[in-house]
Scaffold this motif. Structure first.
Motif, PDB file in Angstrom:
ATOM      1  N   ILE A  77       0.740  -1.204  -0.088  1.00 14.88           N
ATOM      2  CA  ILE A  77       0.016   0.119  -0.063  1.00 14.88           C
ATOM      3  C   ILE A  77       0.740   1.070  -0.029  1.00 14.88           C
ATOM      4  CG2 ILE A  77      -1.490   1.329   1.519  1.00 14.88           C
ATOM      5  CD1 ILE A  77      -2.678  -1.421   2.258  1.00 14.88           C
ATOM      6  N   LEU A  78       2.034   1.334   0.926  1.00 16.66           N
ATOM      7  CA  LEU A  78       2.694   2.439   0.929  1.00 16.66           C
ATOM      8  C   LEU A  78       3.634   2.578  -0.471  1.00 16.66           C
ATOM      9  CD1 LEU A  78       4.118   1.984   4.523  1.00 16.66           C
ATOM     10  CD2 LEU A  78       2.427   3.844   3.852  1.00 16.66           C
ATOM     11  N   HIS A  89       2.055  14.379  -6.526  1.00 12.47           N
ATOM     12  CA  HIS A  89       0.906  14.495  -5.774  1.00 12.47           C
ATOM     13  C   HIS A  89       1.056  14.500  -4.147  1.00 12.47           C
ATOM     14  CE1 HIS A  89      -1.763  13.747  -9.148  1.00 12.47           C
ATOM     15  NE2 HIS A  89      -1.142  12.911  -9.597  1.00 12.47           N
ATOM     16  N   PRO A  90       0.458  15.524  -3.459  1.00 14.92           N
ATOM     17  CA  PRO A  90       0.849  15.553  -2.066  1.00 14.92           C
ATOM     18  C   PRO A  90       0.181  14.202  -1.339  1.00 14.92           C
ATOM     19  CG  PRO A  90      -0.257  17.411  -2.772  1.00 14.92           C
ATOM     20  CD  PRO A  90      -0.339  16.529  -3.986  1.00 14.92           C
ATOM     21  N   VAL A  91       1.105  13.553  -0.494  1.00 11.62           N
ATOM     22  CA  VAL A  91       0.712  12.362   0.130  1.00 11.62           C
ATOM     23  C   VAL A  91       1.271  12.492   1.549  1.00 11.62           C
ATOM     24  CG1 VAL A  91       0.962   9.818   0.250  1.00 11.62           C
ATOM     25  CG2 VAL A  91       0.637  10.944  -1.845  1.00 11.62           C
ATOM     26  N   GLN A  92       0.518  12.217   2.568  1.00 15.24           N
ATOM     27  CA  GLN A  92       0.932  12.050   4.035  1.00 15.24           C
ATOM     28  C   GLN A  92       0.359  10.946   4.558  1.00 15.24           C
ATOM     29  OE1 GLN A  92       2.518  14.605   5.896  1.00 15.24           O
ATOM     30  NE2 GLN A  92       2.493  12.899   7.302  1.00 15.24           N
ATOM     31  N   VAL A  93       1.236  10.168   5.386  1.00 20.94           N
ATOM     32  CA  VAL A  93       0.827   9.128   6.169  1.00 20.94           C
ATOM     33  C   VAL A  93       1.098   9.613   7.484  1.00 20.94           C
ATOM     34  CG1 VAL A  93       1.572   6.764   6.535  1.00 20.94           C
ATOM     35  CG2 VAL A  93       1.957   7.684   4.273  1.00 20.94           C
ATOM     36  N   LYS A  94       0.061   8.705   8.144  1.00 23.32           N
ATOM     37  CA  LYS A  94       0.092   9.073   9.923  1.00 23.32           C
ATOM     38  C   LYS A  94       0.197   7.735  10.457  1.00 23.32           C
ATOM     39  CE  LYS A  94      -1.794  13.617  10.073  1.00 23.32           C
ATOM     40  NZ  LYS A  94      -2.688  14.528  10.669  1.00 23.32           N
ATOM     41  N   TRP A  95       1.200   7.317  11.231  1.00 24.94           N
ATOM     42  CA  TRP A  95       1.381   5.993  11.537  1.00 24.94           C
ATOM     43  C   TRP A  95       1.220   6.225  13.292  1.00 24.94           C
ATOM     44  CZ3 TRP A  95       2.035   1.185   9.547  1.00 24.94           C
ATOM     45  CH2 TRP A  95       2.436   0.378  10.460  1.00 24.94           C
ATOM     46  N   GLN A 113      12.047   4.379   6.589  1.00 25.76           N
ATOM     47  CA  GLN A 113      13.348   4.462   5.964  1.00 25.76           C
ATOM     48  C   GLN A 113      13.256   3.588   4.582  1.00 25.76           C
ATOM     49  OE1 GLN A 113      16.051   5.628   7.396  1.00 25.76           O
ATOM     50  NE2 GLN A 113      14.696   6.416   8.759  1.00 25.76           N
ATOM     51  N   ILE A 114      12.079   2.583   4.485  1.00 24.89           N
ATOM     52  CA  ILE A 114      12.008   1.846   3.277  1.00 24.89           C
ATOM     53  C   ILE A 114      11.629   2.660   2.215  1.00 24.89           C
ATOM     54  CG2 ILE A 114      10.801  -0.029   2.519  1.00 24.89           C
ATOM     55  CD1 ILE A 114      11.058  -1.393   5.225  1.00 24.89           C
ATOM     56  N   VAL A 115      10.507   3.636   2.576  1.00 23.16           N
ATOM     57  CA  VAL A 115       9.539   4.319   1.480  1.00 23.16           C
ATOM     58  C   VAL A 115       9.956   5.796   1.222  1.00 23.16           C
ATOM     59  CG1 VAL A 115       7.644   2.683   1.010  1.00 23.16           C
ATOM     60  CG2 VAL A 115       7.549   4.424   2.667  1.00 23.16           C
ATOM     61  N   LYS A 116       9.946   6.302   0.305  1.00 17.30           N
ATOM     62  CA  LYS A 116      10.295   7.741   0.213  1.00 17.30           C
ATOM     63  C   LYS A 116       8.945   8.538   0.337  1.00 17.30           C
ATOM     64  CE  LYS A 116      14.164   6.962  -2.511  1.00 17.30           C
ATOM     65  NZ  LYS A 116      14.080   5.532  -2.689  1.00 17.30           N
ATOM     66  N   LEU A 117       8.319   8.508   1.411  1.00 22.14           N
ATOM     67  CA  LEU A 117       6.939   9.209   1.816  1.00 22.14           C
ATOM     68  C   LEU A 117       7.135  10.023   3.148  1.00 22.14           C
ATOM     69  CD1 LEU A 117       4.203   6.572   1.225  1.00 22.14           C
ATOM     70  CD2 LEU A 117       4.490   8.582   0.086  1.00 22.14           C
ATOM     71  N   PRO A 118       6.422  11.043   3.102  1.00 21.71           N
ATOM     72  CA  PRO A 118       6.218  11.691   4.548  1.00 21.71           C
ATOM     73  C   PRO A 118       5.472  10.808   5.448  1.00 21.71           C
ATOM     74  CG  PRO A 118       5.089  13.180   2.841  1.00 21.71           C
ATOM     75  CD  PRO A 118       5.618  11.835   2.182  1.00 21.71           C
TER      76      PRO A 118
END
Length: 129
Positions: A77-78, A89-95, A113-118
């Motif tokens: 998914i990530l 595209h603006p993407v934000q992940v909240k864990w 560390q694995i994915v290039k996402l905020p």
């Protein structure tokens, strides 16, 4: 595009993906007997969503536990959202993780560390919920 919604069970998380506002959430426990059967519709929905995403996409994870097979799909998914992010595209992940669950916090850090996402790692105190 239709929204995607699955009610939580004792083995699967609640899934709430809204195409129009880009608010995506996976909340609960993920220990499905057949991870492919549970997660494949989510990945297919994301494939369609990526063709015409909302202005901004925000994915919230509030998992109290997930098994190894679920972790592969969470990463999948990530990775799909990473592709969207790399296209501009603006993407934000909240864990979110429980304040007492260091493993879940570390998993969030590892994913960063694995994915290039905020990815924002946020603690919650389940005793206060």
């Amino acid at each position: 595009m239709e929204d995607l919604y699955f009610e939580a069970t004792n083995k699967t998380p609640k899934v709430s993906f809204c195409a129009s506002d880009g608010k995506l959430a996976i909340i609960g426990r993920s220990i499905p007997e057949n991870s492919y059967k549970f997660y494949e519709p989510i990945l297919q929905w994301l494939d369609e969503y990526m063709d015409n995403p909302a202005k901004e996409t925000e994915l919230t994870f509030k998992l109290d536990y997930f098994n190894t097979s679920s972790s592969m799909y969470i990463l999948g998914i990530l990775k799909k959202l990473e592709f969207l992010y790399e296209k501009g595209h603006p993407v934000q992940v909240k864990w979110y993780y429980d304040i007492e669950d260091e493993d879940m916090m570390q998993t969030g850090e590892d994913l960063k560390q694995i994915v290039k996402l905020p990815i924002e790692i946020l603690e919650i105190d389940q005793k206060e919920v």
